[in-house]
Design a protein around this motif. Structure first.
Motif, mmCIF file in Angstrom:
data_model
loop_
_atom_site.group_PDB
_atom_site.id
_atom_site.type_symbol
_atom_site.label_atom_id
_atom_site.label_comp_id
_atom_site.label_asym_id
_atom_site.label_seq_id
_atom_site.Cartn_x
_atom_site.Cartn_y
_atom_site.Cartn_z
ATOM 1 N N ILE A 45 0.822 -1.223 0.000
ATOM 2 C CA ILE A 45 0.000 0.000 0.000
ATOM 3 C C ILE A 45 0.850 1.264 0.000
ATOM 4 O O ILE A 45 0.440 2.298 -0.518
ATOM 5 N N MET A 46 2.051 1.213 0.582
ATOM 6 C CA MET A 46 2.921 2.395 0.721
ATOM 7 C C MET A 46 2.136 3.568 1.318
ATOM 8 O O MET A 46 2.085 4.669 0.751
ATOM 9 N N GLU A 47 1.540 3.336 2.471
ATOM 10 C CA GLU A 47 0.782 4.392 3.167
ATOM 11 C C GLU A 47 1.753 5.476 3.626
ATOM 12 O O GLU A 47 2.704 5.198 4.337
ATOM 13 N N THR A 48 1.490 6.717 3.198
ATOM 14 C CA THR A 48 2.502 7.762 3.375
ATOM 15 C C THR A 48 2.654 8.239 4.817
ATOM 16 O O THR A 48 3.695 8.767 5.190
ATOM 17 N N TYR A 88 0.734 10.656 5.815
ATOM 18 C CA TYR A 88 0.273 12.044 5.753
ATOM 19 C C TYR A 88 -1.226 12.136 5.477
ATOM 20 O O TYR A 88 -1.782 13.221 5.397
ATOM 21 N N ARG A 119 2.170 5.708 9.108
ATOM 22 C CA ARG A 119 2.984 5.362 7.951
ATOM 23 C C ARG A 119 3.179 3.853 7.877
ATOM 24 O O ARG A 119 3.402 3.190 8.891
ATOM 25 N N ASP A 158 16.767 2.892 -1.070
ATOM 26 C CA ASP A 158 15.988 3.368 0.083
ATOM 27 C C ASP A 158 14.736 4.018 -0.471
ATOM 28 O O ASP A 158 14.823 4.896 -1.324
ATOM 29 N N PHE A 159 13.591 3.605 0.048
ATOM 30 C CA PHE A 159 12.333 4.189 -0.401
ATOM 31 C C PHE A 159 11.810 5.168 0.643
ATOM 32 O O PHE A 159 11.963 4.957 1.842
ATOM 33 N N PHE A 160 11.139 6.206 0.170
ATOM 34 C CA PHE A 160 10.479 7.178 1.031
ATOM 35 C C PHE A 160 8.991 7.167 0.683
ATOM 36 O O PHE A 160 8.593 6.524 -0.285
ATOM 37 N N PRO A 161 8.150 7.879 1.464
ATOM 38 C CA PRO A 161 6.708 7.850 1.149
ATOM 39 C C PRO A 161 6.387 8.346 -0.257
ATOM 40 O O PRO A 161 5.296 8.084 -0.760
ATOM 41 N N ALA A 162 7.312 9.046 -0.904
ATOM 42 C CA ALA A 162 7.049 9.551 -2.254
ATOM 43 C C ALA A 162 7.189 8.475 -3.321
ATOM 44 O O ALA A 162 7.047 8.769 -4.509
ATOM 45 N N ILE A 163 7.473 7.235 -2.944
ATOM 46 C CA ILE A 163 7.448 6.140 -3.915
ATOM 47 C C ILE A 163 6.011 5.637 -3.989
ATOM 48 O O ILE A 163 5.358 5.430 -2.963
ATOM 49 N N ALA A 164 5.505 5.473 -5.208
ATOM 50 C CA ALA A 164 4.098 5.121 -5.404
ATOM 51 C C ALA A 164 3.787 3.742 -4.836
ATOM 52 O O ALA A 164 4.684 2.921 -4.615
ATOM 53 N N ALA A 165 2.491 3.505 -4.589
ATOM 54 C CA ALA A 165 2.042 2.208 -4.098
ATOM 55 C C ALA A 165 2.494 1.112 -5.055
ATOM 56 O O ALA A 165 2.666 1.343 -6.247
ATOM 57 N N ASN A 205 16.731 6.770 -2.724
ATOM 58 C CA ASN A 205 18.176 6.660 -2.923
ATOM 59 C C ASN A 205 18.432 5.308 -3.575
ATOM 60 O O ASN A 205 17.874 4.298 -3.149
ATOM 61 N N ARG A 255 8.347 4.364 -9.928
ATOM 62 C CA ARG A 255 7.141 5.206 -10.022
ATOM 63 C C ARG A 255 7.026 5.987 -8.725
ATOM 64 O O ARG A 255 7.144 5.418 -7.642
ATOM 65 N N ARG A 301 5.344 9.531 -6.335
ATOM 66 C CA ARG A 301 4.165 10.350 -6.041
ATOM 67 C C ARG A 301 4.570 11.812 -6.040
ATOM 68 O O ARG A 301 5.630 12.160 -5.527
#
Lengths: 106, 159
Positions: free
Chosen positions: A27-30, A32, A43, A62-69, B105, B120, B122
């Motif tokens: 789901i990659m729940e941000t 926010y 998160r 490294d993924f952050f919340p700005a990576i899409a679901a 990163n 991809r 957001r």
């Protein structure tokens, strides 16, 4: 249900640059977004992705919340030898998934 | 790039003050904190450190007009021979107006053969996206692209 989709060429010539694609359903729940009651939805994301080729790390992210679901990632590697590529996703709330694919190098 | 200078304490306090003033204005919608260009600059500084940030070598492929900010295809590629002596060590992607300045990163090496990564992302608003690459000689190269987003990623959506 966690499910990984991996695309690695089954065969490659030695020295070829091959593309590897990996997708993990998540789901990659941000952290926010808010519910109707105004509470923050906690998160829940995948924070790290690693690919190993016969045990040696060849790619890490490294993924952050700005990576899409359902994070999708594509990268390249040189086909050096036949063997196994292992993929690992690690995230919040103890999320940990692995997958693997074999490649034959001629 | 002059606006990439490390933000001073005074600038930070000024920003914090203006944020506090905004907070006192009654607003109907609850907006999450937004990253500012200063946060973007400091996030880039965290990666680059004191090294000089050059422009060039990096190519950021992202649609200039995005309909849905929830999933935006993005490809970063770096011009590099990818030999043991001269290769890309890592690629870092940042944004200007999402709640957090970092996007991802990516750590690669000479064994990658080609310095290219796709994923991809957001985007919460029309904004600038910046990609920074670290080469094996320790130099940093960057590029930036302006993206127009018509439907923002759902940071404000109520479930």
């Amino acid at each position: 249900m966690p499910a990984a989709l991996i695309n690695v060429p089954k065969k490659a010539k030695r020295g070829d640059v091959v593309e590897i694609k990996a997708l993990m359903s998540h789901i990659m729940e941000t952290g926010y977004r808010r519910t109707a009651a105004g509470d923050l939805v906690p998160r829940d994301i995948i924070t790290s992705f690693t690919c190993r080729y016969n045990g040696a790390e060849i790619f890490r992210a490294d993924f952050f919340p700005a990576i899409a679901a359902n994070p999708f990632i594509s990268f390249f590697t040189v086909a050096k030898e036949s063997g196994k590529k292992e993929f690992e996703w690690i995230g919040d709330r103890g999320f940990s998934e692995t997958a693997s694919a074999s490649i034959t190098v001629e | 790039m002059p606006d990439l200078a490390p933000s001073t304490r005074r600038r930070f306090l000024g920003l914090a003050g203006s944020a506090a003033i905004c907070g006192t204005v009654p607003s109907v919608t609850v907006r999450p904190a937004e990253a500012t260009p200063a946060m973007l600059a400091s996030a880039i500084r965290n990666v680059v450190g004191e090294a000089e940030l050059h422009t060039g070598k990096v190519k950021l492929d992202i649609p200039p007009l995005v309909e849905n900010g929830n999933t935006v295809p993005m490809t970063v590629s770096v011009t590099s021979p990818m030999t043991p002596d001269d290769h890309v060590k890592s690629i870092h992607v940042f944004n200007e107006k999402n709640p957090q300045p970092n996007i991802g990163n990516f750590y690669l090496g000479a064994q990658a053969g080609r310095a290219q990564v796709s994923t991809r992302i957001r985007l919460a608003d029309s904004q600038k996206v910046v990609a920074v690459a670290q080469l094996s000689d320790g130099s940093f190269w960057s590029t930036s692209v302006d993206v127009v987003v018509t439907l923002a990623a759902c940071t404000e959506e109520v479930l």
